[in-house]
Each structure stands twice: as C-alpha cells, then as structure tokens.
Design a protein around this motif. Structure first.
Motif, PDB file in Angstrom:
ATOM      1  N   VAL A  91      39.033  83.628  32.511  1.00 49.54           N
ATOM      2  CA  VAL A  91      38.022  82.696  32.006  1.00 49.54           C
ATOM      3  C   VAL A  91      36.979  83.417  31.167  1.00 49.54           C
ATOM      4  CG1 VAL A  91      36.158  81.141  32.688  1.00 49.54           C
ATOM      5  CG2 VAL A  91      38.359  81.051  33.874  1.00 49.54           C
ATOM      6  N   PRO A 149      38.284  83.902  26.078  1.00 51.57           N
ATOM      7  CA  PRO A 149      37.485  83.403  24.956  1.00 51.57           C
ATOM      8  C   PRO A 149      36.970  84.511  24.048  1.00 51.57           C
ATOM      9  CG  PRO A 149      36.870  82.281  26.982  1.00 51.57           C
ATOM     10  CD  PRO A 149      37.764  83.419  27.368  1.00 51.57           C
ATOM     11  N   GLU A 172      37.835  85.166  20.123  1.00 57.16           N
ATOM     12  CA  GLU A 172      36.768  85.306  19.134  1.00 57.16           C
ATOM     13  C   GLU A 172      36.995  86.533  18.260  1.00 57.16           C
ATOM     14  OE1 GLU A 172      31.893  85.791  19.089  1.00 57.16           O
ATOM     15  OE2 GLU A 172      32.923  85.081  20.883  1.00 57.16           O
ATOM     16  N   GLN A 177      37.495  78.734  20.518  1.00 52.35           N
ATOM     17  CA  GLN A 177      37.718  78.439  21.927  1.00 52.35           C
ATOM     18  C   GLN A 177      38.461  77.128  22.128  1.00 52.35           C
ATOM     19  OE1 GLN A 177      34.401  78.937  24.579  1.00 52.35           O
ATOM     20  NE2 GLN A 177      33.523  80.597  23.372  1.00 52.35           N
ATOM     21  N   SER A 178      38.492  76.262  21.118  1.00 56.60           N
ATOM     22  CA  SER A 178      39.221  75.004  21.249  1.00 56.60           C
ATOM     23  C   SER A 178      40.717  75.240  21.407  1.00 56.60           C
ATOM     24  CB  SER A 178      38.964  74.104  20.037  1.00 56.60           C
ATOM     25  OG  SER A 178      39.362  74.743  18.841  1.00 56.60           O
ATOM     26  N   LEU A 212      41.961  77.038  23.683  1.00 50.19           N
ATOM     27  CA  LEU A 212      42.222  77.132  25.112  1.00 50.19           C
ATOM     28  C   LEU A 212      42.547  75.753  25.676  1.00 50.19           C
ATOM     29  CD1 LEU A 212      39.262  79.501  26.028  1.00 50.19           C
ATOM     30  CD2 LEU A 212      41.678  80.124  25.826  1.00 50.19           C
ATOM     31  N   TRP A 262      42.162  74.452  28.509  1.00 53.63           N
ATOM     32  CA  TRP A 262      41.173  73.873  29.425  1.00 53.63           C
ATOM     33  C   TRP A 262      39.827  73.618  28.742  1.00 53.63           C
ATOM     34  CZ3 TRP A 262      43.030  78.945  30.154  1.00 53.63           C
ATOM     35  CH2 TRP A 262      42.146  79.966  29.805  1.00 53.63           C
ATOM     36  N   ALA A 263      39.713  74.004  27.476  1.00 61.61           N
ATOM     37  CA  ALA A 263      38.444  73.847  26.761  1.00 61.61           C
ATOM     38  C   ALA A 263      38.398  72.505  26.040  1.00 61.61           C
ATOM     39  CB  ALA A 263      38.271  74.981  25.759  1.00 61.61           C
ATOM     40  N   ASP A 264      37.194  72.132  25.584  1.00 63.35           N
ATOM     41  CA  ASP A 264      37.079  70.949  24.734  1.00 63.35           C
ATOM     42  C   ASP A 264      37.978  71.136  23.514  1.00 63.35           C
ATOM     43  OD1 ASP A 264      35.266  69.366  26.162  1.00 63.35           O
ATOM     44  OD2 ASP A 264      33.563  70.540  25.441  1.00 63.35           O
ATOM     45  N   SER A 266      35.730  72.309  18.045  1.00 64.01           N
ATOM     46  CA  SER A 266      34.639  73.277  18.022  1.00 64.01           C
ATOM     47  C   SER A 266      34.104  73.414  16.605  1.00 64.01           C
ATOM     48  CB  SER A 266      35.101  74.645  18.540  1.00 64.01           C
ATOM     49  OG  SER A 266      36.117  75.180  17.709  1.00 64.01           O
ATOM     50  N   SER A 314      31.332  73.885  21.325  1.00 62.06           N
ATOM     51  CA  SER A 314      32.476  73.048  21.673  1.00 62.06           C
ATOM     52  C   SER A 314      32.089  71.575  21.643  1.00 62.06           C
ATOM     53  CB  SER A 314      33.000  73.419  23.064  1.00 62.06           C
ATOM     54  OG  SER A 314      33.473  74.747  23.089  1.00 62.06           O
ATOM     55  N   SER A 357      33.757  67.439  22.388  1.00 56.13           N
ATOM     56  CA  SER A 357      34.858  66.562  22.755  1.00 56.13           C
ATOM     57  C   SER A 357      35.405  65.938  21.472  1.00 56.13           C
ATOM     58  CB  SER A 357      34.374  65.466  23.704  1.00 56.13           C
ATOM     59  OG  SER A 357      33.519  64.561  23.015  1.00 56.13           O
TER      60      SER A 357
END
Length: 248
Positions: free
Chosen positions: A26, A30, A34, A40-41, A43, A45-47, A50, A59, A61
């Motif tokens: 976790v 990220p 980077e 990070q979008s 991932l 599990w991420a929003d 971004s 991030s 939705s």
C-alpha cells in the motif's frame, strides 16, 4: 498446551508478516508508480481517476471527474456549471488552465472495456449509434464544434489502414490553427472524453502527440507515435480524435 501455544505463535507471526507485506504494498506501490510516471488511478483499489497538479496527484471518483471536466468546459463558454463545491479547487484550476509551462494532459481515468457490447451498423449520418451519442453529448457541453472524419454513407479513404473512421466509430474535432490557445482548448475536450469514457463506451482518444485508450488506461496518457512526425494532422496536433468501442 505447549503444542497449542506454538500454533498460536505461528499464527501470530504469519499475521504480522502478512500485515507488514500489505503495508509495504500500500505504501510502496503508489510511489513506484509515481517514479515511472504512472498515476495512482492505475491501482485497482484506488479511485479510477486522477489529476496531476505537478507537485501532487489528486484522486477523483468517476462522477467527480465527469462533474469537474463538464464544469470546466461550461465555464469556458460562460455557461452555468454543475456543483463542484466538493471538488478540490486546485483540480478545477488545473483542468481549466492546464500545466503552466506547456499545454498537455492532466487528467486520466482507468476504465474496463465492456465485453458485452454488440457490434453496431453505421447509420445514415456515417456514424454508429455509439459514436452519434458521443457527438451529441459533446455538442451539449461544448456547443458547436468543427467536426469531421465521417460523412453520410461512410468514408473509405483519408485515414490509416483499419481506421475506426471507416467503421463510422470515430470523430475528429478540429482546433485550428495549431497554437497554444487551441491546444489548451483541445485538452479541455480530451479530458472530458476520458472522464466520460466508461459512460460513452469510448475506446481511444488521441490529441497533441498523446494517446489514451480504454485498454491501456491503467498507464494513463502515453506518447503517440505518428507515422509521419512532420505531419501536424497525423500527429493529431490540430484535432482531437475519439473513437468508440467496436463491440462483438
């Protein structure tokens, strides 16, 4: 009792090790993304969306991304925007102004292609129903646009081999002449298309030497390799290209 105690200790050790590994993933993934220039979008599990502010990445939705890009486009036309009070003002500023030094991409979203879509026939306009919907939705937000890449009855030349234009799945929106103002205007549309890609079944967006695709969306915007580096049209410097999913 001793055997039970040993089992408990083993379980505790395993839980601790797994917790440390999970925390490392976790925290570390990220930062690794980077470093290699992936948002990070990417991932799972991420929003899904971004915005790169330069100094940090925010991030969003999918609904926030849609609202932010729509508000930015409407404000550019002095139209009433949707409510964006819950969205970081820095995001809205970045979408409106773009990177300070040079026009370019700031927003990306991760999407999954809908494998249940059926293939569509071209309509009388020369576009498939999905492409027609994209055209109508763009016009509602951006107003009158200089569009091309299709014609009643379809087209069969002027684009690369196996182009989505020949299937009626693609639209070109022109921003001419090629200058800083038009490049920034083109990125308003490109960002809006990416934010709405899941809803509108968009497959590919190309503009200004960059490409975003639903299939490669975890990687965000990538360099677009034009077949002719000296040709502004083939590099998509003067127009935003968008095509929709073909379906099965």
């Amino acid at each position: 009792m001793r055997e039970t105690g040993r089992r408990v200790r083993k379980i505790v050790v395993v839980v601790v090790v797994l917790t440390v590994i999970a925390a490392g993933v976790v925290w570390g993934v990220p930062r690794l993304l980077e470093r290699v220039g992936v948002g990070q979008s990417a991932l799972p599990w991420a929003d899904p969306c971004s915005v790169d502010l330069g100094s940090e990445t925010i991030s969003l939705s999918r609904e926030e991304a849609k609202r932010a890009t729509t508000a930015t486009a409407l404000r550019a036309r002095s139209e009433d925007p949707p409510d964006t009070s819950a969205i970081d003002p820095a995001v809205l500023e970045r979408l409106a102004d773009g990177p300070r030094d040079d026009a370019g991409p700031s927003l990306t979203c991760r999407v999954s292609a809908d494998n249940d879509l059926s293939e569509e026939e071209m309509t009388g306009s020369g576009l498939t129903p999905r492409a027609e919907r994209v055209r109508a939705e763009m016009a509602e937000v951006f107003g009158e646009q200089d569009v091309g890449g299709f014609a009643p009855g379809g087209i069969d030349e002027g684009h690369g081999e196996d182009s989505a234009h020949y299937d009626g799945r693609a639209i070109d929106v022109f921003y001419r002449p090629v200058n800083e103002e038009n490049r920034r205007a083109g990125w308003l549309l490109a960002h809006w298309l990416v934010a709405h890609a899941a809803e509108l079944d968009i497959a590919v967006v190309i503009f200004d030497d960059r490409i975003w695709s639903a299939l490669g969306s975890p990687a965000g915007w990538r360099d677009y390799n034009s077949p002719d580096p000296d040709n502004e049209i083939l590099r998509h410097l003067d127009h935003v290209h968008v095509d929709v999913q073909q379906g099965n």
